[in-house]
Design an enzyme around this catalytic site. Structure first.
Site, mmCIF file in Angstrom:
data_model
loop_
_atom_site.group_PDB
_atom_site.id
_atom_site.type_symbol
_atom_site.label_atom_id
_atom_site.label_comp_id
_atom_site.label_asym_id
_atom_site.label_seq_id
_atom_site.Cartn_x
_atom_site.Cartn_y
_atom_site.Cartn_z
ATOM 1 N N ARG B 202 0.820 -1.211 0.000
ATOM 2 C CA ARG B 202 0.000 0.000 0.000
ATOM 3 C C ARG B 202 0.851 1.257 0.000
ATOM 4 O O ARG B 202 0.433 2.295 0.532
ATOM 5 C CB ARG B 202 -0.903 0.000 1.230
ATOM 6 C CG ARG B 202 -1.642 -1.298 1.425
ATOM 7 C CD ARG B 202 -2.331 -1.347 2.781
ATOM 8 N NE ARG B 202 -3.749 -1.144 2.661
ATOM 9 C CZ ARG B 202 -4.584 -1.039 3.703
ATOM 10 N NH1 ARG B 202 -4.109 -1.097 4.933
ATOM 11 N NH2 ARG B 202 -5.864 -0.863 3.521
ATOM 12 N N GLY B 203 2.044 1.172 -0.588
ATOM 13 C CA GLY B 203 2.877 2.371 -0.697
ATOM 14 C C GLY B 203 3.185 2.960 0.663
ATOM 15 O O GLY B 203 3.611 2.248 1.572
ATOM 16 N N GLY B 206 2.095 1.146 3.936
ATOM 17 C CA GLY B 206 2.621 -0.112 4.418
ATOM 18 C C GLY B 206 2.082 -1.321 3.701
ATOM 19 O O GLY B 206 1.811 -1.276 2.492
ATOM 20 N N ASP B 234 9.957 -3.945 -5.286
ATOM 21 C CA ASP B 234 10.907 -5.052 -5.496
ATOM 22 C C ASP B 234 11.945 -5.107 -4.380
ATOM 23 O O ASP B 234 12.414 -6.183 -4.014
ATOM 24 C CB ASP B 234 11.581 -4.909 -6.866
ATOM 25 C CG ASP B 234 10.572 -5.085 -7.988
ATOM 26 O OD1 ASP B 234 9.949 -6.166 -8.043
ATOM 27 O OD2 ASP B 234 10.380 -4.158 -8.777
#
Lengths: 305, 305
Positions: B202-203, B206, B234
Site C-alpha cells: 500500500r505504498g 505499508g 521489489d
C-alpha cells in the site's frame, strides 16, 4: 475524571453503495460522546432545534451522557446530507443546512467548568477559543477541525492549537494546513505550533501519532463490511479521549493504548449506519477487538533487543 | 538456502519533485537481488543489451549476486522513463522501451534449478509459468505482477497464482484483479485462487498480509525525505524473501518478521535515486531500523491477555 465535549448534534442523510438513510442521528458531539461513554462520564454542549425527537434524547441519556449543556433553540436541527462511493474514504457533501447550529455560541454550564478532559469537536475555531475561555484548567484538551476552517480561519485555528495538548486531524488536512506533501514534515510543522501530541487520521489506513520524541503507527482494522464511515473520526476521538479519561494515564504507553481503543470504536462504528452499531455494542466486544488489534500488528523483535 | 529471481534489469530515467536522473540502474530483478543480497545468496535471471556497462555488472558482483543467468543480447537494454508528483504514490510512465526485454525467454541455468526460494518478478505470466516448468521443486515460490497483466492475461496469471505460495501485489491491483472495492474481500478472493500468503503493498501506508487464518498489518516507515519510490516494491520483496531464505522459518512468526525486514529495505531504498541508498547501506542500519519499526508499532496488550 469525565469529559466535556463541545460540538454538533445533527440529523444526517447518508447514501453509500450499500444503502441509504434519511434524517438519522448524527453530529460530532453525538458520535464522540456515545463512543466515550463506554469508558467514562461525558458531558455534552451542543444545540438542537425544536424538531429534535425525545427518542434521541433518551438514547443519549441511556448512555449516561449529561445533557444539561444541550441547548434547544427555535428552528430546525443541523442537517447534513452526504454520499460515499465505493472507496468510502471521502464523503461528498450534498447539502449542509446549519439551521440552529449557524448561531451556536457554546455556553458551558457552571457544573462543567472544572472538566478535566475537554474535546473541542470540529466547530469554528473562534468558538473553540470561546469555550477555552469558559473552562477552568482542563488537564487534557484535544481538538479537531476541518478543511473549511483551515482555509477560512487559519490564524484563529493556530491560536487554538497553541492552547491544546492534542490535535486530531485528517491526513489531507495536515497537508493542506502546512502546505507540505510529506506527512512527517507536515507533522513536525504542526508540532512546532505548540501542540504536544498530533494524531493524524488516515481513514482505512489507520492513524499516525506524532510527539516531539516519538511516532506511533496504528492500522485501521481490516473489515469485510464497511457500511458507512460517517462519524468514524469522532467515534475514534471518543474512544481515545474516553480511555485517557478513564485511566488518567497520559504517558506514551497510555496514549498508545488510547489510540487503539479509539481505533476499535471507529472500527465498530463503520459497520452500520448512524450510531446503530454503537447502540448494540457491548464492552466485552471492545476488549475482544482490542486483542484482535494486538494480533493484527504483533511481530517479534530482534534477539538482543 | 539461496534465492533465484527472474525479472528485469533496466535503465531508468526518473523525475521526482526533488530531482531527476537519466539512464540509471533499475529493473525489478536488480532491486530485488540487491535487497535480498543483504540476507542470503541470490542468483539472477534476466537479459540486458550490448549497452549494459561493466560498472553495473561489477556492482552486482560486489553484492555477491550470481550473474550466470544474466543473458546479454544484441540490442539495447530495457529502458523505463517515469515521473512522480508530490504525492509520490504513483508513477506516471512517460516511456517504455522494452528493447531486448521484449523477446526475453528466461533460461534457467542448470545450476539454479534446485533453488529453494524462487521469486518471479513482474513479467508476463506465461513466462512466469515457463520458469516454473524449468525449476525442480522450490520450497517457497513468490510472485509479483502488474495491472497490465491483470487486464491482458488474467487467466494466465491465475494459473501462476495457483502454483505459488506467496503472491505480492499492490492494493489497487488487488481491487482491479477481483473487481472488489473492499480490500479484505478482495484478499479472500485471491486466497481462494490457491495462494497461501497474500501480501498487499500500500505504498506509504505499508503492507497487509493475509492468510487463511490471519491478517498482519505493517506500516511503512514515516520518513521526512522520500526521494524516489522507484523499486520500492521489489526492494520490499527482496528483503522479505531474503530474510525468509536466510532463516528458513516460514511460520507465521517468521513471515511477519520477513515483512518487517522487507519494509525496512524499502524504507531505505526510497531515500535516494536508483540503488544509491542500498549501495551505501550497512547491515547494522538494517537492524537499527527494524528496532525502529518495533518502537513505531508497539503498544501494550490488555491485562489478562
Amino acid at each position: 475524571m469525565g469529559i466535556l465535549v463541545v460540538g454538533s448534534v445533527a440529523f444526517d442523510s447518508v447514501e453509500t453503495p450499500f444503502g441509504r438513510v434519511e434524517n438519522v442521528l448524527g453530529g460530532s458531539a453525538t458520535y464522540f460522546s456515545t463512543s466515550a461513554s463506554f469508558f467514562t462520564d461525558v458531558s455534552l454542549v451542543a444545540v438542537v432545534g425544536e424538531d429534535f425527537p425525545q427518542e434521541h434524547v433518551e438514547f443519549l441519556n441511556s448512555r449516561n451522557i449529561d445533557l444539561r449543556g444541550l441547548a434547544r433553540e427555535g428552528g430546525k436541527t443541523f442537517h447534513w446530507k452526504g454520499k460515499y462511493g465505493y472507496d468510502l474514504n471521502e464523503a461528498q457533501t450534498l447539502e449542509t443546512h446549519l439551521n440552529v447550529f449557524e448561531s451556536f455560541r457554546p455556553q458551558i454550564p457552571a457544573a462543567y467548568r472544572d472538566a478535566e478532559f475537554l474535546f473541542l469537536a470540529n466547530i469554528d475555531p473562534e468558538l473553540q477559543m470561546e469555550v477555552l475561555s469558559q473552562v477552568e484548567k482542563p488537564r487534557v484538551i484535544a481538538c479537531d477541525t476541518m478543511n473549511f476552517w483551515i482555509s477560512s480561519k487559519p490564524e484563529a485555528l493556530k491560536a487554538v492549537i497553541a492552547k491544546v495538548d492534542i490535535f486530531i486531524i485528517n491526513e489531507g488536512e495536515a497537508r493542506q494546513f502546512t502546505q507540505e506533501a510529506n506527512l512527517t514534515k507536515a507533522a513536525r510543522k504542526i508540532l512546532a505550533m505548540g501542540v504536544k501530541t498530533l494524531v493524524i487520521k488516515r481513514g482505512e489506513y489507520g492513524v499516525l501519532m506524532f510527539t516531539d520524541h516519538s511516532v506511533f503507527a496504528a492500522p485501521a482494522f481490516p473489515l469485510e463490511d464497511v457500511f458507512d464511515p460517517t462519524g468514524a473520526g469522532d467515534t475514534f476521538a471518543g474512544g481515545f479521549m474516553g480511555y485517557l479519561a478513564n485511566t488518567g494515564d497520559t504517558s506514551e504507553t497510555g496514549i498508545r493504548q488510547a489510540i487503539i481503543f479509539g481505533s476499535v470504536m471507529a472500527s465498530f462504528n463503520v459497520e452500520d449506519f448512524s450510531l446503530n452499531r454503537l447502540k448494540r455494542l457491548e464492552y466485552r466486544e471492545i476488549e475482544d477487538r482490542y486483542r484482535s488489534f494486538k494480533a493484527l500488528t504483533h511481530f517479534e523483535g530482534l534477539a538482543g533487543g
